[in-house]
Design an enzyme around this catalytic site. Structure first.
Site, PDB file in Angstrom:
ATOM      1  CB  SER A  92      -5.179 -48.849  62.381  1.00  0.00           C
ATOM      2  OG  SER A  92      -5.673 -49.079  61.079  1.00  0.00           O
ATOM      3  CB  THR A 218      -1.865 -44.331  59.744  1.00  0.00           C
ATOM      4  OG1 THR A 218      -1.747 -43.850  61.078  1.00  0.00           O
ATOM      5  CG2 THR A 218      -2.180 -43.179  58.806  1.00  0.00           C
ATOM      6  CB  THR A 236      -4.709 -42.166  61.359  1.00  0.00           C
ATOM      7  OG1 THR A 236      -4.136 -43.007  62.355  1.00  0.00           O
ATOM      8  CG2 THR A 236      -4.731 -40.736  61.853  1.00  0.00           C
ATOM      9  NE  ARG A 246      -0.723 -37.952  68.443  1.00  0.00           N
ATOM     10  CZ  ARG A 246      -0.605 -38.779  67.400  1.00  0.00           C
ATOM     11  NH1 ARG A 246      -1.669 -39.218  66.778  1.00  0.00           N
ATOM     12  NH2 ARG A 246       0.582 -39.151  66.981  1.00  0.00           N
ATOM     13  CB  THR A 269       1.707 -45.605  58.447  1.00  0.00           C
ATOM     14  OG1 THR A 269       2.788 -46.446  58.024  1.00  0.00           O
ATOM     15  CG2 THR A 269       0.672 -45.533  57.335  1.00  0.00           C
ATOM     16  N   GLY A 270       2.792 -44.456  61.143  1.00  0.00           N
ATOM     17  CA  GLY A 270       3.706 -44.588  62.269  1.00  0.00           C
ATOM     18  C   GLY A 270       3.667 -43.367  63.171  1.00  0.00           C
TER      19      GLY A 270
HETATM   20  N1  GLY Z   1       0.705 -41.417  61.867  1.00  0.00           N
HETATM   21  C1  GLY Z   1      -0.466 -41.435  62.601  1.00  0.00           C
HETATM   22  C2  GLY Z   1      -0.406 -40.675  63.848  1.00  0.00           C
HETATM   23  O1  GLY Z   1       0.663 -40.477  64.415  1.00  0.00           O
HETATM   24  O2  GLY Z   1      -1.443 -40.249  64.314  1.00  0.00           O
END
Ligand code: GLY
Length: 379
Positions: A92, A218, A236, A246, A269-270
């Site tokens: 991650s 993350t 992350t 991105r 996170t997420g």
């Molecule tokens: N929260 C991590 C991401 O969307 O890259």
């Protein structure tokens, strides 16, 4: 967190926003039988370190550095997240992070140092395992706040960071498996054995070996020391199989993390795309400034995220088809968290030790929508 690869089919209205926490969740956390979220408070001792669950080793390290070595809070939490960044088994963040759609690992990170009111960030950084430290170097050595892509890597090399291949064998294989499952009519075959595990998620274990999913893993970590000084960091590898370039919420000051030394710190996170639109880290700190507890501030921000989500990412009852977790720490040492769905935990280290704590949630496990499936063309 995980999002099924294909369609996010969703119709219907958004769920009514509510500040009321599920009773079972609160009872799990507080040992209470009932009550409302209002006034909900956890320990208010200092120092405290709070992070996503995957930072359980990191909060212990950071707490130890703050209490035994009188380390600065930002140095301590960056040392905490470095554990996962340098762990090739953690897919991650950092070394071993899942790559973009072209098989290239691109990392994001940001940090804030409460006492000096400074911040640093990097986006789409390649070939450097510790983006959290590069973000801090941007903060320490430049008059800028964010560097991205080739410029971020050039800066990191000038700062003496080591260049290395971050794509581990396991992540390379998972990437090839994802390619094989993209299109049943292309020429890529899925050659994995039935017993092979799928790509891991780090937040909520909803893995199913028949499915291939996007994952976002993350670490967000926040700390307050005995004097009340605070810092925050988020690092992350972002959304797996993402479009090259991105950047999610993690490197965005005010979204992936935020720290105001007079109030508190928060992060996420997420699914970053969901958080960016609400500036979640900043909003949580502002809600705490208005007097909300860390739990209340996080849950109110989950409500705001849902209210700001487009219909294709909601089910027919307005529940989100993605996961997003928030973490918060108040200057007085109270800590909290919130997420949409039951089942997640977060990490805390304080005078009671380092431990995982159930996360307050909005919808029970049974209410979690089914995600669409992706079937592979087998060898
Ligand atoms: N929260 C991590 C991401 O969307 O890259």
């Amino acid at each position: 967190m995980e999002i099924s690869r294909r369609k996010f089919i969703g119709v219907g209205a958004a769920a009514a926003a509510s500040l009321t926490l599920d009773r079972t969740a609160r009872a799990d956390i507080l040992g209470e039988a009932s009550g409302s979220v209002s006034g909900l408070t956890r320990s208010a001792t200092r120092p405290v370190v709070v992070s996503s669950a995957n930072g359980i080793r990191g909060v212990a390290r950071a707490y130890d550095m703050i209490t035994r070595q009188n380390a600065d809070t930002l140095d301590a939490i960056i040392a905490g997240v470095n554990i996962q960044e340098l762990d090739p088994e953690d897919q991650s963040v950092g070394l071993g992070g899942l790559p973009n759609e072209e098989g290239v690992v691109q990392l994001d990170a940001s940090c804030m140092h409460g006492p000096t009111k400074r911040a640093g960030a990097v986006g789409a950084l390649e070939d450097i395992a510790t983006p959290s430290l590069v973000a801090k170097a941007v903060m320490d050595y430049t008059d800028h706040i964010m560097l991205v892509g080739a410029g971020a890597k050039k800066f990191a090399l000038e700062m003496g960071f080591k260049e290395q291949n971050l794509l581990t064998e396991k992540s390379r294989r998972d990437w090839l498996r994802w390619k094989a499952c993209l299109n049943p009519f292309d020429n890529w075959l899925d050659t994995r054995s039935d017993s092979a595990p799928p790509p891991r998620t780090t937040s909520i274990p909803f893995d199913d070996p028949l499915h291939v999913k996007f994952t976002t893993g993350t670490i967000n970590m926040n700390a307050v020391n005995a004097a009340g000084d605070m810092s925050s960091v988020t690092t992350t590898s972002g959304l797996s199989w993402k479009v090259p370039g991105r950047v999610g919420d993690s490197p965005i000051i005010g979204a992936g993390q935020y720290c105001d030394n007079t109030v508190g710190a928060a992060g996420s996170t997420g699914r970053g795309e969901a958080n960016i639109k609400t500036c979640g880290g900043f909003l949580i700190v502002e809600f705490m400034r208005q007097g909300m507890s860390p739990d209340e501030a996080c849950m109110k921000t989950i409500d705001r995220v849902i209210a700001m989500t487009e219909r294709r990412l909601l089910d027919e009852r307005g529940r989100p088809l993605f996961d997003l977790q928030f973490y918060a720490l108040a200057k007085d040492g109270r800590f909290g968290s919130a997420t949409a769905y039951e089942g997640a935990r977060f990490a805390v280290a304080d005078s009671q030790g380092a431990r995982l704590v159930p996360m307050p949630f909005k919808f029970s496990r049974a209410e979690r929508p089914q995600m669409p499936e992706v079937r592979c063309r087998r060898a």
